[in-house]
Design an enzyme around this catalytic site. Structure first.
Site, mmCIF file in Angstrom:
data_model
loop_
_atom_site.group_PDB
_atom_site.id
_atom_site.type_symbol
_atom_site.label_atom_id
_atom_site.label_comp_id
_atom_site.label_asym_id
_atom_site.label_seq_id
_atom_site.Cartn_x
_atom_site.Cartn_y
_atom_site.Cartn_z
ATOM 1 N N HIS A 158 -42.078 -31.113 119.655
ATOM 2 C CA HIS A 158 -41.973 -31.426 121.279
ATOM 3 C C HIS A 158 -41.196 -29.947 122.128
ATOM 4 C CE1 HIS A 158 -39.879 -34.880 122.278
ATOM 5 N NE2 HIS A 158 -39.558 -34.507 122.898
ATOM 6 N N ASP A 188 -43.970 -35.586 115.421
ATOM 7 C CA ASP A 188 -43.165 -35.058 116.227
ATOM 8 C C ASP A 188 -41.888 -34.350 115.345
ATOM 9 O OD1 ASP A 188 -42.957 -33.877 118.563
ATOM 10 O OD2 ASP A 188 -41.710 -35.362 119.279
ATOM 11 N N SER A 262 -33.609 -35.149 123.256
ATOM 12 C CA SER A 262 -35.121 -34.955 122.144
ATOM 13 C C SER A 262 -34.026 -34.282 120.701
ATOM 14 C CB SER A 262 -36.007 -34.513 122.896
ATOM 15 O OG SER A 262 -37.248 -35.427 123.395
#
Length: 406
Positions: A158, A188, A262
């Site tokens: 993402h 992911d 992230s």
């Protein structure tokens, strides 16, 4: 950044429902609960400028022991009184990632909303200035880490999904353009590559199966686009299902991680990567001590397949499942027409108790077991049909991209 839907649109990672700072995520079948999850990738045109303004010097394939470095003595021995030796050892391999996505004239003319991760912070003014100056692009920021001297970097899908341009910044401020090697939305995970004129610093994988609840862990990344940062805490829980996909199996950690973290690594005290930071639960948009990292036992094999093939081929059976069959196993409640299960003569009501010699107790176990098999391979399904037990051979199909059942 609000992630759990694994959106490939960088412009929507900050969507938050039902109130600012919160995203409610529908759990993939067969799970039935919902959690507010905030994805950590940071989106917004100001994040790249912030990073530049601040000086910043079910696995799909079986986990193989060869992917992991041998266990090593901790760099930090006691307390720890300081994490400084560990930071010096692994810090150069942790990178900041800036992404841009070109907008068409209509998008550029439309005022972009202020990301919740920036609103109310000291960086809101800079963000608005950047938006006015660069209305043609929406910028985002995330983290990653080098896993070999050739410039291969692991991050979250993402973070780089939908990006037109990816820029990697090392801890010493050196920047390189990067290309996407491959990504897997269901876990992911993404792999990107830079090309440098000299070998890159890198960090090895550690075996997350050796990590215990209560062990120290150190997280590194690029929170709020500030630049390289580290935080420390413990592993609070293992095997967390946060409702993002059938392959959820997260570490819960209390080391503070925030939007922008992230794709960053979490290290054991030996300097080995044991998890990839992915999401947080937060009513505020910042850390409240509940973060989630995908363990290396899942990530490392996926990274290897992405490096070699650019995508993940998963097995598929073509059934809808229900837990709670009793006496072990999972019950088939639906069968896809012309799917592998129908061709194997499975029936609605059958209870699958094992795949080959692997016992099956939950729908998640069956989904992950079949997903780990190569399409076109053959498996033996042990089933219970009414009062009879039998074994059937099934040819594993290729899992459709959007299919969330087995």
């Amino acid at each position: 950044m609000a992630l759990p839907l694994f959106s490939d649109n960088m412009l929507h990672h900050e969507r938050i429902l039902p109130s600012p700072g919160m995203t409610w995520i529908a759990t993939a079948r067969p799970a039935a609960r919902m959690l507010p999850i905030l994805l950590l990738g940071m989106t917004g045109a100001g994040t790249e400028a912030l990073a530049q303004d601040v000086a910043a010097p079910a696995p799909t394939v079986p986990a193989s022991a060869s992917l992991f470095a041998p266990p090593v003595p901790p760099v930090v021995q006691t307390g720890p009184l300081t994490f400084a030796p560990l930071v010096r050892q692994v810090g150069p391999a942790v990178v900041n990632i800036a992404v841009s996505q070109a907008q068409d004239s209509h998008q550029a003319a439309t005022r972009q909303p202020l990301p919740p991760s920036v609103k109310g912070t000291p960086f809101e003014h800079k963000f608005r200035e950047r938006m006015r100056a660069h209305g043609e692009e929406m910028l985002g920021a995330g983290s990653g880490f080098l896993i070999d001297p050739g410039g291969v970097i692991v991050t979250n899908a993402h973070v780089v999904g939908g990006a037109d341009q990816i820029t990697v910044s090392l801890s010493d401020g050196t920047e390189f353009p990067a290309r996407l090697v491959g990504s897997d939305d269901l876990t992911d995970i993404a792999v990107i590559q830079i090309h440098a004129p000299h070998p890159m610093p890198f960090v090895p994988w550690g075996d997350s199966r050796l990590v215990n609840i209560g062990d120290w862990i150190m997280a590194a990344g690029n929170p709020f686009g500030l630049g390289s940062s580290v935080t420390a805490g413990i592993v609070s829980a293992r095997g967390r299902d946060i409702g993002t996909s059938p392959f959820d199996d997260f570490f819960q950690i209390d080391a503070p991680i925030n939007p922008g973290n992230s794709g960053g690594p979490s290290f054991n005290l030996g300097g080995q990567v044991v998890a990839v930071n992915t999401a947080i639960v937060s009513p505020t948009g910042g850390s409240v001590g509940i973060g989630f990292g995908l363990p290396s036992e899942i990530v490392a094999p996926i990274v290897e397949e992405l490096r070699h093939n650019g995508h993940i081929d998963r097995g598929w059976l073509g059934v809808t499942l229900a837990d709670g069959a009793g006496h072990g196993g999972v019950q088939i409640v639906g069968i896809d027409r012309d799917g592998p299960a129908m061709k194997a003569h499975l029936r609605i009501g059958d209870v699958i108790t094992a795949v080959n010699d692997e016992p099956i107790d939950t729908a998640r176990m069956l989904i992950r077991s079949i997903a780990a098999k190569r399409p076109a391979s053959t498996v033996t399904l042990h089933i219970r049909r009414r009062h009879d037990t039998m074994s059937l051979e099934a040819c594993v199909g290729h899992r459709p991209d959007e299919d969330m059942d087995d």
